[in-house]
Design a protein around this motif. Structure first.
Motif, PDB file in Angstrom:
ATOM      1  N   ASP A 107       0.854  -1.187   0.000  1.00  0.00           N
ATOM      2  CA  ASP A 107       0.000   0.000   0.000  1.00  0.00           C
ATOM      3  C   ASP A 107       0.889   1.236   0.000  1.00  0.00           C
ATOM      4  O   ASP A 107       1.717   1.416   0.904  1.00  0.00           O
ATOM      5  N   GLU A 108       0.754   2.073  -1.019  1.00  0.00           N
ATOM      6  CA  GLU A 108       1.637   3.231  -1.161  1.00  0.00           C
ATOM      7  C   GLU A 108       1.478   4.261  -0.046  1.00  0.00           C
ATOM      8  O   GLU A 108       2.364   5.098   0.163  1.00  0.00           O
ATOM      9  N   TYR A 109       0.372   4.227   0.681  1.00  0.00           N
ATOM     10  CA  TYR A 109       0.140   5.211   1.746  1.00  0.00           C
ATOM     11  C   TYR A 109       0.525   4.691   3.126  1.00  0.00           C
ATOM     12  O   TYR A 109       0.990   5.446   3.960  1.00  0.00           O
ATOM     13  N   THR A 110       0.300   3.378   3.370  1.00  0.00           N
ATOM     14  CA  THR A 110       0.577   2.834   4.708  1.00  0.00           C
ATOM     15  C   THR A 110       1.847   2.000   4.766  1.00  0.00           C
ATOM     16  O   THR A 110       2.343   1.729   5.856  1.00  0.00           O
ATOM     17  N   GLY A 111       2.338   1.550   3.602  1.00  0.00           N
ATOM     18  CA  GLY A 111       3.502   0.678   3.577  1.00  0.00           C
ATOM     19  C   GLY A 111       3.185  -0.755   3.946  1.00  0.00           C
ATOM     20  O   GLY A 111       4.077  -1.589   4.056  1.00  0.00           O
ATOM     21  N   LYS A 112       1.904  -1.083   4.119  1.00  0.00           N
ATOM     22  CA  LYS A 112       1.486  -2.442   4.495  1.00  0.00           C
ATOM     23  C   LYS A 112       1.327  -3.312   3.252  1.00  0.00           C
ATOM     24  O   LYS A 112       0.938  -2.848   2.188  1.00  0.00           O
ATOM     25  N   TYR A 128      -4.924  -8.205   4.227  1.00  0.00           N
ATOM     26  CA  TYR A 128      -4.195  -6.956   4.489  1.00  0.00           C
ATOM     27  C   TYR A 128      -3.387  -7.139   5.763  1.00  0.00           C
ATOM     28  O   TYR A 128      -3.937  -7.476   6.809  1.00  0.00           O
TER      29      TYR A 128
END
Length: 134
Positions: A107-112, A128
């Motif tokens: 995920d580009e926003y959370t790094g997850k 996830y």
């Protein structure tokens, strides 16, 4: 401000083949069957499956439900996401159980890390990563 809706109770899914979807969610994904009932007036099965304490999937059958118009950006539920501690381990086990998965992404926003797979009717399901030992 305290959320007006503090927790998720259930997600309802209408399937095309009740026996196939029941086996997928309970046997392949391992969700615990809480309650199952046949509703004669609707010619419909309803199955409650526990994801975690207090959170369930309700699986319904109805005669001749219309198919989902498109995937995944149809109006309505886009996908159902499951929180897991290790996406790689879950993907390996899903694949071992015969479930195809997309490549793991970040995920580009959370790094997850996360990825998608589908239920028997093509409903997009996601795993996830919420915590990792890596």
């Amino acid at each position: 401000m305290t959320p007006l809706l503090p927790a998720l109770h259930h997600v309802a899914i209408i399937c095309s083949d009740y026996a196939r979807s029941k086996a997928f969610y309970s046997e392949v994904l391992g969700l615990r069957i809480v309650h199952e009932v046949y509703r004669e007036a609707r010619d419909s099965w309803k199955l409650d499956l526990e994801i975690s304490p207090g959170v369930q999937v309700e699986l319904f059958s109805f005669p001749n439900p219309p198919p989902r118009p498109t995937r995944p950006e149809a109006q309505g539920l886009r996908h159902l996401a499951f929180a897991v501690p290790d996406v790689e381990a879950v993907v390996a086990e899903l694949n071992r159980r015969g479930v195809s998965t997309e490549p793991i992404r970040v995920d580009e926003y959370t790094g997850k890390r996360f990825t998608f797979f589908a239920d028997p009717d093509g409903l997009p399901l996601e795993v996830y990563e919420v915590a990792s030992t890596k």
